[in-house]
Design a protein around this motif. Structure first.
Motif, PDB file in Angstrom:
ATOM      1  N   PHE A   1       0.927  -1.198   0.009  1.00  0.00           N
ATOM      2  CA  PHE A   1      -0.221  -0.128   0.020  1.00  0.00           C
ATOM      3  C   PHE A   1       0.961   1.153   0.077  1.00  0.00           C
ATOM      4  O   PHE A   1       1.924   1.169   0.563  1.00  0.00           O
ATOM      5  CB  PHE A   1      -0.826   0.141   1.427  1.00  0.00           C
ATOM      6  CG  PHE A   1      -1.747  -0.817   1.348  1.00  0.00           C
ATOM      7  CD1 PHE A   1      -2.911  -1.018   0.814  1.00  0.00           C
ATOM      8  CD2 PHE A   1      -1.400  -2.242   2.268  1.00  0.00           C
ATOM      9  CE1 PHE A   1      -4.029  -2.148   0.724  1.00  0.00           C
ATOM     10  CE2 PHE A   1      -2.438  -3.201   2.247  1.00  0.00           C
ATOM     11  CZ  PHE A   1      -3.508  -3.327   1.666  1.00  0.00           C
TER      12      PHE A   1
ATOM     13  N   GLU B   1      -2.836   4.973   1.459  1.00  0.00           N
ATOM     14  CA  GLU B   1      -3.608   3.583   1.526  1.00  0.00           C
ATOM     15  C   GLU B   1      -3.545   2.625   2.690  1.00  0.00           C
ATOM     16  O   GLU B   1      -4.503   2.672   3.354  1.00  0.00           O
ATOM     17  CB  GLU B   1      -3.309   2.743   0.309  1.00  0.00           C
ATOM     18  CG  GLU B   1      -3.783   3.425  -0.986  1.00  0.00           C
ATOM     19  CD  GLU B   1      -3.038   2.646  -1.982  1.00  0.00           C
ATOM     20  OE1 GLU B   1      -3.812   2.580  -3.230  1.00  0.00           O
ATOM     21  OE2 GLU B   1      -2.092   1.736  -1.851  1.00  0.00           O
ATOM     22  N   LEU B   2      -2.217   2.738   3.242  1.00  0.00           N
ATOM     23  CA  LEU B   2      -1.935   2.146   4.461  1.00  0.00           C
ATOM     24  C   LEU B   2      -2.824   2.864   5.808  1.00  0.00           C
ATOM     25  O   LEU B   2      -3.300   2.176   6.640  1.00  0.00           O
ATOM     26  CB  LEU B   2      -0.673   2.141   4.711  1.00  0.00           C
ATOM     27  CG  LEU B   2      -0.008   1.154   6.121  1.00  0.00           C
ATOM     28  CD1 LEU B   2      -0.686  -0.197   5.872  1.00  0.00           C
ATOM     29  CD2 LEU B   2       1.342   1.237   6.059  1.00  0.00           C
TER      30      LEU B   2
ATOM     31  N   VAL C   1      -5.305   4.355   5.746  1.00  0.00           N
ATOM     32  CA  VAL C   1      -6.842   4.272   5.489  1.00  0.00           C
ATOM     33  C   VAL C   1      -7.085   2.917   5.990  1.00  0.00           C
ATOM     34  O   VAL C   1      -8.083   2.661   6.723  1.00  0.00           O
ATOM     35  CB  VAL C   1      -7.348   4.413   4.011  1.00  0.00           C
ATOM     36  CG1 VAL C   1      -8.749   3.964   3.902  1.00  0.00           C
ATOM     37  CG2 VAL C   1      -7.291   6.024   3.410  1.00  0.00           C
ATOM     38  N   VAL C   2      -6.185   1.748   5.683  1.00  0.00           N
ATOM     39  CA  VAL C   2      -6.512   0.492   6.209  1.00  0.00           C
ATOM     40  C   VAL C   2      -6.186   0.358   7.633  1.00  0.00           C
ATOM     41  O   VAL C   2      -7.156  -0.102   8.167  1.00  0.00           O
ATOM     42  CB  VAL C   2      -5.292  -0.228   5.386  1.00  0.00           C
ATOM     43  CG1 VAL C   2      -5.317  -1.558   6.288  1.00  0.00           C
ATOM     44  CG2 VAL C   2      -5.694  -0.686   3.971  1.00  0.00           C
ATOM     45  N   ARG C   3      -5.096   1.199   8.049  1.00  0.00           N
ATOM     46  CA  ARG C   3      -5.286   0.883   9.482  1.00  0.00           C
ATOM     47  C   ARG C   3      -6.330   1.957  10.328  1.00  0.00           C
ATOM     48  O   ARG C   3      -6.842   1.352  11.314  1.00  0.00           O
ATOM     49  CB  ARG C   3      -3.811   2.019   9.809  1.00  0.00           C
ATOM     50  CG  ARG C   3      -2.801   1.118   9.682  1.00  0.00           C
ATOM     51  CD  ARG C   3      -1.551   2.006  10.272  1.00  0.00           C
ATOM     52  NE  ARG C   3      -0.222   1.084   9.797  1.00  0.00           N
ATOM     53  CZ  ARG C   3       0.831   1.725   9.577  1.00  0.00           C
ATOM     54  NH1 ARG C   3       1.128   2.957   9.315  1.00  0.00           N
ATOM     55  NH2 ARG C   3       2.021   0.765   9.568  1.00  0.00           N
TER      56      ARG C   3
ATOM     57  N   ALA D   1      -9.487   2.016   9.268  1.00  0.00           N
ATOM     58  CA  ALA D   1     -10.778   0.940   9.087  1.00  0.00           C
ATOM     59  C   ALA D   1     -10.290  -0.217  10.341  1.00  0.00           C
ATOM     60  O   ALA D   1     -11.327  -0.685  10.881  1.00  0.00           O
ATOM     61  CB  ALA D   1     -10.875   0.524   7.807  1.00  0.00           C
ATOM     62  N   ALA D   2      -9.247  -0.529  10.346  1.00  0.00           N
ATOM     63  CA  ALA D   2      -8.814  -1.720  11.025  1.00  0.00           C
ATOM     64  C   ALA D   2      -9.061  -1.525  12.634  1.00  0.00           C
ATOM     65  O   ALA D   2      -9.534  -2.186  13.463  1.00  0.00           O
ATOM     66  CB  ALA D   2      -7.568  -2.401  10.711  1.00  0.00           C
TER      67      ALA D   2
ATOM     68  N   SER E   1      -4.324  -4.522  11.286  1.00  0.00           N
ATOM     69  CA  SER E   1      -4.524  -4.089   9.746  1.00  0.00           C
ATOM     70  C   SER E   1      -4.148  -5.092   8.756  1.00  0.00           C
ATOM     71  O   SER E   1      -5.256  -5.484   7.877  1.00  0.00           O
ATOM     72  CB  SER E   1      -3.154  -3.158   9.414  1.00  0.00           C
ATOM     73  OG  SER E   1      -3.459  -1.855  10.441  1.00  0.00           O
TER      74      SER E   1
ATOM     75  N   TRP F   1      -7.732  -7.108   9.089  1.00  0.00           N
ATOM     76  CA  TRP F   1      -8.818  -6.257   8.258  1.00  0.00           C
ATOM     77  C   TRP F   1      -8.464  -6.431   6.793  1.00  0.00           C
ATOM     78  O   TRP F   1      -9.520  -6.898   6.035  1.00  0.00           O
ATOM     79  CB  TRP F   1      -8.780  -4.869   8.821  1.00  0.00           C
ATOM     80  CG  TRP F   1     -10.051  -4.322   8.242  1.00  0.00           C
ATOM     81  CD1 TRP F   1     -11.044  -4.162   8.826  1.00  0.00           C
ATOM     82  CD2 TRP F   1     -10.039  -3.452   7.237  1.00  0.00           C
ATOM     83  NE1 TRP F   1     -11.868  -3.245   8.153  1.00  0.00           N
ATOM     84  CE2 TRP F   1     -11.349  -2.787   7.090  1.00  0.00           C
ATOM     85  CE3 TRP F   1      -9.091  -3.330   5.919  1.00  0.00           C
ATOM     86  CZ2 TRP F   1     -11.490  -2.154   6.008  1.00  0.00           C
ATOM     87  CZ3 TRP F   1      -9.463  -2.372   4.971  1.00  0.00           C
ATOM     88  CH2 TRP F   1     -10.818  -2.010   4.814  1.00  0.00           C
ATOM     89  N   ALA F   2      -7.388  -6.236   6.445  1.00  0.00           N
ATOM     90  CA  ALA F   2      -7.030  -6.451   4.868  1.00  0.00           C
ATOM     91  C   ALA F   2      -7.632  -7.816   4.318  1.00  0.00           C
ATOM     92  O   ALA F   2      -8.322  -8.000   3.242  1.00  0.00           O
ATOM     93  CB  ALA F   2      -5.901  -5.913   4.595  1.00  0.00           C
TER      94      ALA F   2
ATOM     95  N   GLN G   1     -11.121  -8.339   4.076  1.00  0.00           N
ATOM     96  CA  GLN G   1     -11.726  -7.466   2.869  1.00  0.00           C
ATOM     97  C   GLN G   1     -11.308  -8.138   1.538  1.00  0.00           C
ATOM     98  O   GLN G   1     -12.133  -8.256   0.562  1.00  0.00           O
ATOM     99  CB  GLN G   1     -11.227  -6.113   2.898  1.00  0.00           C
ATOM    100  CG  GLN G   1     -11.398  -5.243   4.164  1.00  0.00           C
ATOM    101  CD  GLN G   1     -13.058  -5.464   4.610  1.00  0.00           C
ATOM    102  OE1 GLN G   1     -13.922  -5.274   3.579  1.00  0.00           O
ATOM    103  NE2 GLN G   1     -13.209  -5.725   5.765  1.00  0.00           N
TER     104      GLN G   1
END
Length: 112
Positions: free
Chosen positions: A3, A7-8, A10-12, A14-15, A22, A25-26, A29
């Motif tokens: 990422f 992007e990372l 955003v992933v963090r 969301a997680a 992270s 979660w990724a 998804q």
């Protein structure tokens, strides 16, 4: 997977929101998309809720017009001819709201 920094982040975020690591979660998804349980949403997905709101406004206006026509009609005399047009518009609005709602459901919720 790799990422960008953005992007990372955003992933963090969301997680963290879901109390997950992270990577976990990724992974969840990615598997959901691979199994067609989750449909990815484009950046333009913001247009869908806007369309749904516009459809609902149109439907309310059309229903109000139909209500006004029925309120002014003489009992037993039937509705004016313009009522048929209003009914047609109401049915179009209902179909529009239904289609928008289905689209939102497809894009916003994972399928079970």
């Amino acid at each position: 997977m790799s990422f960008s920094d953005t992007e990372l982040a955003v992933v963090r975020t969301a997680a963290e929101r879901e109390g997950m690591a992270s990577a976990a979660w990724a992974g969840r998804q990615v598997m959901a998309v691979a199994q067609h349980v989750l449909v990815p949403v484009s950046r333009d997905a913001g247009d869908v809720p806007r369309e749904l709101v516009q459809a609902r406004v149109h439907l309310r206006e059309t229903v109000a017009a139909l209500g006004a026509l029925t309120a002014t009609s003489v009992s037993g005399a039937g509705l004016p001819e313009s009522a048929a047009t209003v009914v047609e518009e109401t049915l179009k609005a209902v179909a529009w709201v239904d289609a928008a709602t289905v689209q939102v459901m497809r894009e916003r919720r994972p399928r079970s």
